[in-house]
Write a protein that holds these residues in place. Structure first.
Motif, PDB file in Angstrom:
ATOM      1  N   MET A  58       0.831  -1.302   0.018  1.00  0.00           N
ATOM      2  CA  MET A  58       0.094   0.137  -0.209  1.00  0.00           C
ATOM      3  C   MET A  58       0.906   1.185   0.052  1.00  0.00           C
ATOM      4  SD  MET A  58      -3.004   1.108   2.730  1.00  0.00           S
ATOM      5  CE  MET A  58      -1.784   1.461   3.960  1.00  0.00           C
ATOM      6  N   GLY A  59       0.708   2.409  -0.831  1.00  0.00           N
ATOM      7  CA  GLY A  59       1.337   3.427  -0.905  1.00  0.00           C
ATOM      8  C   GLY A  59       1.133   4.017   0.337  1.00  0.00           C
ATOM      9  N   MET A  60       1.933   5.196   0.520  1.00  0.00           N
ATOM     10  CA  MET A  60       1.794   6.189   1.816  1.00  0.00           C
ATOM     11  C   MET A  60       1.632   7.513   1.432  1.00  0.00           C
ATOM     12  SD  MET A  60       5.090   5.076   4.008  1.00  0.00           S
ATOM     13  CE  MET A  60       6.391   5.293   2.939  1.00  0.00           C
ATOM     14  N   THR A  61       0.670   8.464   2.383  1.00  0.00           N
ATOM     15  CA  THR A  61       0.599   9.719   2.218  1.00  0.00           C
ATOM     16  C   THR A  61       1.655  10.374   2.309  1.00  0.00           C
ATOM     17  OG1 THR A  61      -0.111  10.238   4.343  1.00  0.00           O
ATOM     18  CG2 THR A  61      -1.679   9.311   2.907  1.00  0.00           C
ATOM     19  N   MET A  62       1.809  11.812   2.011  1.00  0.00           N
ATOM     20  CA  MET A  62       3.019  12.620   2.371  1.00  0.00           C
ATOM     21  C   MET A  62       3.144  12.525   3.566  1.00  0.00           C
ATOM     22  SD  MET A  62       3.251  16.586   0.801  1.00  0.00           S
ATOM     23  CE  MET A  62       4.684  17.565   1.032  1.00  0.00           C
ATOM     24  N   THR A  63       2.133  12.892   4.521  1.00  0.00           N
ATOM     25  CA  THR A  63       2.604  12.714   6.049  1.00  0.00           C
ATOM     26  C   THR A  63       2.997  11.457   6.523  1.00  0.00           C
ATOM     27  OG1 THR A  63       0.855  14.294   6.567  1.00  0.00           O
ATOM     28  CG2 THR A  63       1.185  12.502   8.101  1.00  0.00           C
ATOM     29  N   GLN A  64       2.638  10.302   5.991  1.00  0.00           N
ATOM     30  CA  GLN A  64       3.176   8.964   6.421  1.00  0.00           C
ATOM     31  C   GLN A  64       4.545   8.773   5.930  1.00  0.00           C
ATOM     32  OE1 GLN A  64       0.208   6.644   4.568  1.00  0.00           O
ATOM     33  NE2 GLN A  64      -1.555   7.486   6.085  1.00  0.00           N
ATOM     34  N   PRO A  73      16.219  21.737   2.871  1.00  0.00           N
ATOM     35  CA  PRO A  73      14.572  21.144   3.184  1.00  0.00           C
ATOM     36  C   PRO A  73      14.781  19.523   2.197  1.00  0.00           C
ATOM     37  CG  PRO A  73      14.924  22.541   1.316  1.00  0.00           C
ATOM     38  CD  PRO A  73      16.078  22.767   2.068  1.00  0.00           C
ATOM     39  N   ALA A  74      13.662  19.080   2.635  1.00  0.00           N
ATOM     40  CA  ALA A  74      13.547  17.438   2.217  1.00  0.00           C
ATOM     41  C   ALA A  74      12.182  17.411   1.488  1.00  0.00           C
ATOM     42  CB  ALA A  74      13.630  16.309   3.237  1.00  0.00           C
ATOM     43  N   PHE A  75      12.056  17.112   0.254  1.00  0.00           N
ATOM     44  CA  PHE A  75      10.833  16.977  -0.354  1.00  0.00           C
ATOM     45  C   PHE A  75      10.086  15.805  -0.403  1.00  0.00           C
ATOM     46  CE2 PHE A  75      12.618  21.047  -2.672  1.00  0.00           C
ATOM     47  CZ  PHE A  75      12.290  21.868  -1.673  1.00  0.00           C
ATOM     48  N   TYR A  76       8.959  15.587   0.117  1.00  0.00           N
ATOM     49  CA  TYR A  76       8.322  14.361   0.011  1.00  0.00           C
ATOM     50  C   TYR A  76       7.104  14.590  -0.913  1.00  0.00           C
ATOM     51  CZ  TYR A  76      11.321  12.894   3.651  1.00  0.00           C
ATOM     52  OH  TYR A  76      12.401  12.306   4.903  1.00  0.00           O
ATOM     53  N   SER A  77       6.510  13.485  -1.594  1.00  0.00           N
ATOM     54  CA  SER A  77       5.151  13.520  -2.172  1.00  0.00           C
ATOM     55  C   SER A  77       4.229  12.191  -1.918  1.00  0.00           C
ATOM     56  CB  SER A  77       5.521  13.534  -3.585  1.00  0.00           C
ATOM     57  OG  SER A  77       6.160  12.610  -4.063  1.00  0.00           O
ATOM     58  N   ALA A  78       3.237  12.282  -1.818  1.00  0.00           N
ATOM     59  CA  ALA A  78       2.291  11.080  -1.619  1.00  0.00           C
ATOM     60  C   ALA A  78       2.596  10.288  -2.986  1.00  0.00           C
ATOM     61  CB  ALA A  78       0.875  11.415  -1.681  1.00  0.00           C
ATOM     62  N   ASP A  79       2.349   8.920  -2.512  1.00  0.00           N
ATOM     63  CA  ASP A  79       2.439   7.923  -3.592  1.00  0.00           C
ATOM     64  C   ASP A  79       1.107   7.922  -4.365  1.00  0.00           C
ATOM     65  OD1 ASP A  79       4.847   6.809  -2.962  1.00  0.00           O
ATOM     66  OD2 ASP A  79       3.990   5.680  -1.356  1.00  0.00           O
ATOM     67  N   ASP A  80       1.065   7.470  -5.542  1.00  0.00           N
ATOM     68  CA  ASP A  80      -0.339   7.594  -6.469  1.00  0.00           C
ATOM     69  C   ASP A  80      -1.270   6.739  -5.831  1.00  0.00           C
ATOM     70  OD1 ASP A  80       0.937   9.328  -8.267  1.00  0.00           O
ATOM     71  OD2 ASP A  80       1.547   7.637  -9.477  1.00  0.00           O
ATOM     72  N   ASP A  81      -0.714   5.328  -5.073  1.00  0.00           N
ATOM     73  CA  ASP A  81      -1.782   4.535  -4.540  1.00  0.00           C
ATOM     74  C   ASP A  81      -2.140   4.656  -3.104  1.00  0.00           C
ATOM     75  OD1 ASP A  81       0.875   3.669  -4.117  1.00  0.00           O
ATOM     76  OD2 ASP A  81       0.180   1.634  -4.238  1.00  0.00           O
TER      77      ASP A  81
END
Length: 421
Positions: A1-7, A246-254
């Motif tokens: 399962m993909g993760m959200t940005m927060t996760q 800074p560290a850039f995160y993005s949510a997974d598509d799933d």
């Protein structure tokens, strides 16, 4: 399962490949924040626990903002406790009279917080920093004490709600109208212990000040945190400002979301939250018969430069209505200085308003604008609970700076006109 940005941010700070909603984790902290009310309690807990050192003197921020300059002896003693602790442990991010500001405006402005951070603060509106693409949340003073000593905190990983933003705001609306509309839609417990995650092409039309305002009030919907994706607006804001990379995160598509809401920004109207809950929202145009006694423009929600600009555009060359007290509070010394240099101070004074040094003051019923029995205030603050700004039989209406300023001129709750902005 993909993760959200927060996760993803939480997983990275917990040293894990992935996390799932409901999982308990111990995470490394980038910043631990306290103010003049919550830090003294944390200092007492720090001492009771037998701690003798802090984890990093550059990763702790103590901001004296609620009752500063001190309003009474108790406030002075609280500030003294903060000063002594900061001096004893050489806390580099210590902000006192003359260089202080309202904490949730000051830390982003000064680059103390940045994208990808994991941040706790002993103040519920610490969720503000999600606007920068960080995980930030409010905690109690005991957690602050443990965080200062160990550099760690435990979290239950939140599940997420997705807010898809489309369209563009009209000229008389701002981020405050967006978040009030969302809270009116989902309720004060609509995002209870959830992450409010924002997406969509409409985000590009929101300034950083809009985003900071929106994330600031996520807690009023019960959220654990709120977060915006990284885009050019974020990168431009952080450039030359962040003291760490800074560290850039993005949510997974799933990535999975419990719910999805589509918010058309073009349909947002000037919105007011009526007493005594932020969810009790109505269009400002429906409240034109509500007479007011006081206006407050400021706070960690709406004391930034764009908020001052909005108030100036409405008030410049106009007069505050007789019988109305209009209090304007720039959120930081830098914003205050810019208001002076731009001539805003003169315009505000000529309009009949009073301008304060940065302080939370009236927002929590502290000082600089306490309400008497039966009085009504329209404010750009974040809470309008019973007795929030003074007497239990007073009333607070929450609104944007434009709506608050327009109301100051008429003496009644007034929808701001686009041609004045």
């Amino acid at each position: 399962m993909g993760m959200t940005m927060t996760q993803k941010i939480l997983a990275a700070h917990a040293g894990l490949d992935s996390v799932v909603p409901g999982q308990l984790i111990s995470a490394e902290l980038d910043i631990v924040l306290g103010n003049d009310i919550t830090t003294p309690v944390a200092v007492n807990e720090f001492k009771k626990a037998g701690f003798e050192s802090i984890y990093d003197n550059k990763r702790i921020a103590i901001v004296l903002d609620h009752f500063v300059p001190n309003k009474d002896i108790k406030a002075a003693e609280q500030s003294k406790t903060c000063r002594e602790f900061a001096n004893a442990y050489n806390v580099t991010h210590f902000y006192d009279v003359g260089k202080m500001g309202i904490e949730h405006a000051l830390l982003p402005e000064q680059g103390v917080v940045t994208a990808g951070d994991c941040i706790i603060g002993a103040d519920s509106h610490t969720c503000t920093y999600g606007a920068l693409g960080a995980f930030s949340t409010g905690v109690g003073s005991t957690d602050m004490a443990a965080g200062m000593a160990t550099g760690k905190a435990w979290f239950k990983v939140p599940s997420a709600i997705k807010f898809e933003l489309v369209g563009k705001l009209t000229q008389n609306c701002s981020g405050k109208d967006v978040i009030l509309s969302i809270i009116g839609l989902i309720g004060v417990d609509g995002a209870l212990y959830k992450s409010m995650e924002f997406f969509g092409e409409g985000i590009a039309n929101l300034s950083m000040d809009d985003r900071l305002c929106i994330c600031n009030m996520a807690v009023e919907a019960g959220a654990k945190n709120a977060i915006f994706p990284i885009d050019s607006v974020t990168v431009d804001y952080l450039k030359g400002r962040s003291e760490r990379e800074p560290a850039f995160y993005s949510a997974d598509d799933d990535a999975e979301y419990e719910k999805t809401y589509i918010i058309d920004l073009s349909e947002i109207v000037p919105t007011v939250a009526c007493p005594h809950l932020p969810e009790n929202t109505k269009p400002a145009s429906d409240l034109k018969d509500i007479k007011i006694d006081q206006v407050v423009i400021g706070s960690c929600t709406n004391g930034r430069m764009e908020d001052m600009e909005s108030a100036y555009r409405v008030l410049n060359g106009k007069k505050v209505a007789d019988g109305v007290r209009c209090i304007i509070i720039p959120a930081t010394m830098q914003i205050l200085r810019e208001c002076v240099e731009r001539g805003y101070y003169t315009a505000f004074i000529d309009a009949g308003a009073v301008v304060s040094t940065p302080t939370c003051g009236p927002c929590l019923g502290g000082y600089m604008g306490i309400l008497a029995k039966g009085e009504r205030c329209i404010a750009t603050t974040n809470r309008n609970f019973v007795g929030r700004m003074g007497h239990t039989e007073s009333e607070v209406y929450l609104a944007s700076p434009a709506t608050a300023a327009a109301s100051a001129i008429t003496g009644y709750i007034t929808e701001p006109k686009e041609e004045t902005l």
